[in-house]
Design a protein around this motif. Structure first.
Motif, short mmCIF file in Angstrom:
data_model
loop_
_atom_site.label_atom_id
_atom_site.label_comp_id
_atom_site.label_asym_id
_atom_site.label_seq_id
_atom_site.Cartn_x
_atom_site.Cartn_y
_atom_site.Cartn_z
N LEU A 25 58.51 8.54 -58.00
CA LEU A 25 58.01 8.88 -56.69
C LEU A 25 58.03 7.89 -55.81
O LEU A 25 58.42 8.00 -54.85
CB LEU A 25 56.60 9.50 -56.65
CG LEU A 25 56.03 10.11 -55.63
CD1 LEU A 25 56.78 11.15 -54.88
CD2 LEU A 25 54.43 10.41 -55.82
N ASP A 26 57.47 6.59 -56.02
CA ASP A 26 57.60 5.55 -55.17
C ASP A 26 58.89 5.25 -55.13
O ASP A 26 59.30 4.96 -53.81
CB ASP A 26 56.84 4.29 -55.88
CG ASP A 26 55.57 4.39 -55.75
OD1 ASP A 26 54.80 5.21 -55.04
OD2 ASP A 26 54.64 3.56 -56.40
N ASP A 27 59.74 5.18 -55.94
CA ASP A 27 61.39 5.02 -55.79
C ASP A 27 62.06 5.92 -54.78
O ASP A 27 62.66 5.65 -53.76
CB ASP A 27 62.19 5.02 -57.09
CG ASP A 27 61.77 3.78 -57.82
OD1 ASP A 27 61.22 2.74 -57.38
OD2 ASP A 27 62.03 3.70 -59.15
N ALA A 28 61.62 7.03 -55.00
CA ALA A 28 62.11 8.12 -54.10
C ALA A 28 61.60 8.11 -52.84
O ALA A 28 62.54 8.15 -51.87
CB ALA A 28 61.79 9.66 -54.77
N ILE A 29 60.35 7.80 -52.56
CA ILE A 29 59.93 7.67 -51.24
C ILE A 29 60.51 6.39 -50.52
O ILE A 29 60.71 6.58 -49.66
CB ILE A 29 58.14 7.63 -51.40
CG1 ILE A 29 57.68 8.88 -51.50
CG2 ILE A 29 57.76 6.77 -49.95
CD1 ILE A 29 56.35 8.71 -51.75
N SER A 30 60.83 5.37 -51.28
CA SER A 30 61.26 4.28 -50.56
C SER A 30 62.80 4.51 -50.25
O SER A 30 63.18 4.15 -49.13
CB SER A 30 61.27 2.96 -51.61
OG SER A 30 61.85 2.00 -51.45
N ASP A 31 63.37 5.16 -50.99
CA ASP A 31 64.85 5.63 -50.97
C ASP A 31 64.92 6.45 -49.42
O ASP A 31 65.88 6.28 -48.56
CB ASP A 31 65.42 6.36 -51.91
CG ASP A 31 66.80 6.46 -51.95
OD1 ASP A 31 67.69 5.59 -51.34
OD2 ASP A 31 67.41 7.64 -52.24
N MET A 32 63.95 7.36 -49.37
CA MET A 32 64.07 8.23 -48.41
C MET A 32 63.70 7.58 -46.99
O MET A 32 64.13 7.84 -45.87
CB MET A 32 62.92 9.64 -48.67
CG MET A 32 63.44 10.68 -49.55
SD MET A 32 62.37 11.97 -49.62
CE MET A 32 61.88 12.12 -51.17
N SER A 33 62.72 6.51 -47.02
CA SER A 33 62.50 5.96 -46.04
C SER A 33 63.56 5.16 -45.40
O SER A 33 63.62 4.96 -44.44
CB SER A 33 61.21 4.74 -46.45
OG SER A 33 60.87 4.10 -45.39
N GLY A 34 64.25 4.73 -46.72
CA GLY A 34 65.55 3.62 -45.93
C GLY A 34 66.59 4.65 -45.27
O GLY A 34 67.18 4.18 -44.33
N LYS A 35 66.73 5.79 -45.79
CA LYS A 35 67.67 6.75 -45.08
C LYS A 35 67.16 7.18 -43.93
O LYS A 35 68.00 7.46 -42.92
CB LYS A 35 67.92 8.02 -46.33
CG LYS A 35 68.55 7.35 -47.33
CD LYS A 35 68.84 8.74 -48.41
CE LYS A 35 69.72 8.44 -49.61
NZ LYS A 35 69.81 9.24 -50.63
N ALA A 36 65.74 7.53 -43.76
CA ALA A 36 65.40 7.97 -42.54
C ALA A 36 65.49 6.88 -41.36
O ALA A 36 65.72 7.15 -40.32
CB ALA A 36 63.83 8.07 -42.66
N ASP A 37 65.24 5.49 -41.79
CA ASP A 37 65.83 4.40 -41.02
C ASP A 37 67.17 4.52 -40.48
O ASP A 37 67.34 4.21 -39.44
CB ASP A 37 65.44 3.10 -41.75
CG ASP A 37 63.84 2.83 -41.62
OD1 ASP A 37 63.02 3.46 -41.21
OD2 ASP A 37 63.38 1.94 -42.45
N ASP A 38 68.08 4.57 -41.42
CA ASP A 38 69.26 4.88 -41.13
C ASP A 38 69.75 5.74 -40.31
O ASP A 38 70.52 5.73 -39.16
CB ASP A 38 70.38 4.92 -42.37
CG ASP A 38 70.40 3.72 -43.36
OD1 ASP A 38 69.76 2.84 -43.05
OD2 ASP A 38 70.71 3.78 -44.69
N ILE A 39 69.18 6.99 -40.42
CA ILE A 39 69.34 8.14 -39.59
C ILE A 39 68.69 8.11 -38.20
O ILE A 39 69.52 8.13 -37.02
CB ILE A 39 68.60 9.45 -40.33
CG1 ILE A 39 69.40 9.75 -41.40
CG2 ILE A 39 68.55 10.48 -39.07
CD1 ILE A 39 68.85 10.81 -42.09
#
Length: 110
Positions: free
Chosen positions: A75-89
């Motif tokens: 869950l932490d990995d997924a949240i971190s990955d989504m956060s990075g993608k959100a920053d990119d978007i």
């Protein structure tokens, strides 16, 4: 402990108990002595089953805790990955917004 091994263990313990009970009943001892032997065997079996149940609970607790830790990490990995993608978007959208502002400013000058 798997379900199959638990069933096998239970069947084995049941068989041992029944066999011991029949053996004691057919033994040439007096009734009081036979009852005492049956009681002792039952107490030993009760203690053995209690130990096995306790061990199974411990193993189940360990497994549940391990799976919870794995889930939390995923869950932490997924949240971190989504956060990075959100920053990119957000960065891409900000870039597009600046581009649109420049085009709009250029169109207003003409």
């Amino acid at each position: 402990m798997t379900r199959n091994s638990e069933n096998t263990l239970l069947a084995l313990l049941t068989g041992v108990t029944i066999g011991a009970g029949i053996g004691i009943l057919y033994a040439p001892d007096k009734g009081a002595k036979t009852r005492k032997k049956i009681k002792q065997k039952a107490e030993n079996l009760e203690h053995d089953i209690a130990e096995r149940v306790s061990h199974a609970k411990e193993e189940l607790t360990k497994t549940v805790n391990h799976k919870k830790e794995e889930f939390d990490q995923k869950l932490d990995d997924a949240i971190s990955d989504m956060s990075g993608k959100a920053d990119d978007i957000i960065t891409a959208l900000e870039s597009k917004l600046e581009e649109l502002k420049r085009k709009n400013a250029h169109l207003q000058k003409n």
